[in-house]
Design a protein around this motif. Sequence first.
Motif, PDB file in Angstrom:
ATOM      1  N   THR A 114     -30.041  -1.602  98.995  1.00  0.00           N
ATOM      2  CA  THR A 114     -29.471  -2.937  99.220  1.00  0.00           C
ATOM      3  C   THR A 114     -28.831  -2.970 100.596  1.00  0.00           C
ATOM      4  O   THR A 114     -28.322  -1.956 101.086  1.00  0.00           O
ATOM      5  CB  THR A 114     -28.398  -3.256  98.169  1.00  0.00           C
ATOM      6  N   GLY A 151     -27.349  -6.178 103.811  1.00  0.00           N
ATOM      7  CA  GLY A 151     -27.251  -7.572 104.215  1.00  0.00           C
ATOM      8  C   GLY A 151     -28.447  -7.997 105.047  1.00  0.00           C
ATOM      9  O   GLY A 151     -29.220  -7.158 105.530  1.00  0.00           O
ATOM     10  N   THR A 152     -28.582  -9.293 105.243  1.00  0.00           N
ATOM     11  CA  THR A 152     -29.749  -9.871 105.932  1.00  0.00           C
ATOM     12  C   THR A 152     -29.983  -9.250 107.299  1.00  0.00           C
ATOM     13  O   THR A 152     -31.122  -8.927 107.663  1.00  0.00           O
ATOM     14  CB  THR A 152     -29.565 -11.390 106.080  1.00  0.00           C
ATOM     15  N   ILE A 158     -33.498  -4.860  99.143  1.00  0.00           N
ATOM     16  CA  ILE A 158     -32.973  -6.047  98.472  1.00  0.00           C
ATOM     17  C   ILE A 158     -31.799  -6.578  99.275  1.00  0.00           C
ATOM     18  O   ILE A 158     -30.787  -5.885  99.456  1.00  0.00           O
ATOM     19  CB  ILE A 158     -32.540  -5.716  97.030  1.00  0.00           C
ATOM     20  N   ASP A 159     -31.939  -7.791  99.774  1.00  0.00           N
ATOM     21  CA  ASP A 159     -30.858  -8.469 100.483  1.00  0.00           C
ATOM     22  C   ASP A 159     -29.853  -8.937  99.430  1.00  0.00           C
ATOM     23  O   ASP A 159     -30.121  -9.861  98.664  1.00  0.00           O
ATOM     24  CB  ASP A 159     -31.421  -9.651 101.268  1.00  0.00           C
ATOM     25  N   TYR A 160     -28.698  -8.277  99.393  1.00  0.00           N
ATOM     26  CA  TYR A 160     -27.744  -8.568  98.314  1.00  0.00           C
ATOM     27  C   TYR A 160     -27.181  -9.984  98.388  1.00  0.00           C
ATOM     28  O   TYR A 160     -26.615 -10.490  97.413  1.00  0.00           O
ATOM     29  CB  TYR A 160     -26.600  -7.543  98.313  1.00  0.00           C
ATOM     30  N   LYS A 161     -27.373 -10.642  99.540  1.00  0.00           N
ATOM     31  CA  LYS A 161     -26.915 -12.022  99.671  1.00  0.00           C
ATOM     32  C   LYS A 161     -27.894 -13.010  99.039  1.00  0.00           C
ATOM     33  O   LYS A 161     -27.559 -14.167  98.807  1.00  0.00           O
ATOM     34  CB  LYS A 161     -26.715 -12.364 101.150  1.00  0.00           C
ATOM     35  N   LYS A 162     -29.111 -12.512  98.764  1.00  0.00           N
ATOM     36  CA  LYS A 162     -30.156 -13.403  98.253  1.00  0.00           C
ATOM     37  C   LYS A 162     -30.673 -13.018  96.868  1.00  0.00           C
ATOM     38  O   LYS A 162     -31.296 -13.832  96.192  1.00  0.00           O
ATOM     39  CB  LYS A 162     -31.336 -13.427  99.230  1.00  0.00           C
ATOM     40  N   ALA A 163     -30.470 -11.773  96.463  1.00  0.00           N
ATOM     41  CA  ALA A 163     -31.065 -11.321  95.203  1.00  0.00           C
ATOM     42  C   ALA A 163     -30.156 -10.305  94.525  1.00  0.00           C
ATOM     43  O   ALA A 163     -29.270  -9.710  95.162  1.00  0.00           O
ATOM     44  CB  ALA A 163     -32.440 -10.711  95.449  1.00  0.00           C
ATOM     45  N   ASP A 164     -30.382 -10.104  93.225  1.00  0.00           N
ATOM     46  CA  ASP A 164     -29.613  -9.161  92.425  1.00  0.00           C
ATOM     47  C   ASP A 164     -30.499  -7.955  92.109  1.00  0.00           C
ATOM     48  O   ASP A 164     -31.551  -8.102  91.483  1.00  0.00           O
ATOM     49  CB  ASP A 164     -29.177  -9.838  91.123  1.00  0.00           C
ATOM     50  N   THR A 193     -34.333  -6.766  89.726  1.00  0.00           N
ATOM     51  CA  THR A 193     -35.527  -6.381  90.476  1.00  0.00           C
ATOM     52  C   THR A 193     -35.994  -4.959  90.187  1.00  0.00           C
ATOM     53  O   THR A 193     -37.195  -4.696  90.098  1.00  0.00           O
ATOM     54  CB  THR A 193     -35.253  -6.521  91.996  1.00  0.00           C
TER      55      THR A 193
END
Length: 333
Positions: free
Chosen positions: A175, A177-178, A193-199, A203
């Motif tokens: 994980t 950030g963007t 996994i962008d933690y700002k967009k997905a959990d 996934t």
Amino acid sequence: MKAFIVENYSKTEKLQLKDIPEPDLQDDEVLVQVHAAGVNLLDSKIKSGEFKIILPYKTPFVLGHDVAGTVVRTGAQVRHFKPGDAVYSRPDNFRMGTFAEYVAIKEASLAIKPDNITMEEAASLPLVGLTAWQALVEKAKLKKGQKVFIQAGSGGVGTFAIQLAKHLGATVATTTGTTNVDLVKNLGADIVIDYKKADFEKTLRHYDVVLNSQDAATLKKSMNVLKPGGNLISISGPPDPVFADDIKAPWLVKQIMRILSYGTRKAAKRLNIDYSFLFMKASGNQLRQITALIESGAILPVLDKIFPFDATNEAIAYVESGRAKGKVVIKIR
């Protein structure tokens, strides 16, 4: 010598720059002139008193857990180092103190610096490198073809652990950030996994190993991405009874750790996964194995910023901000 001192346990009080005597040198120790020192979140946590139950340092004391420098003098029992050697280390607990011009380090915790990187790069490696090694190689025994989820991939431990896991042949998820997606992909992460967009919990499935470095909520969610028999290794707590035994904690401290970790251990048992807490140990032998990976190019240091010695408090504040990509280092000489 000049050194940055913790006068009192405090989240807000700054380190004090003072002139103090050089450290006493034991027979099995090496006196190192510090060229650079890595800054870790652990430094902040010890300064604030958060780890006082595990590491009860008596104030005042010198902070700092990572070092690269030059051997100045050796104790009577030292056989493998000599004055002039370029070395690096994560000193032992209760013998730390790398935010200083000199530090005494046990011979067994020291290694020759990789010859293809700078002192500043070398100072960024010991704590995060040993943490990743002890989690993935020692505890998890990560193998080729297995799947590992490494949280906070752009942080100090994350950037090293991703590279180590790929070297071991694992599939790596992380994980971040963007703005750091490309960084962790370039380090070898297969799934980002962008933690700002997905959990990540929605996934990832059937993973062999999770290296947890985040809060209690993230730890709980991490259990759901592991397959039965998987390993959940946490470097952010809660400490468990096995760890209490390892450090020979007093009876009361053992009971506190047992209580603190009870819910986590119970949940892990219900899901048929193994939970363990890792607080890394100094090891010159493991550092020498890490040196081989650095010199072969299998693992690259990831440096964010280098601060001058007199800006040590600013370096700690930057690490506390959570914005660092890889490691932050103080240049002392």
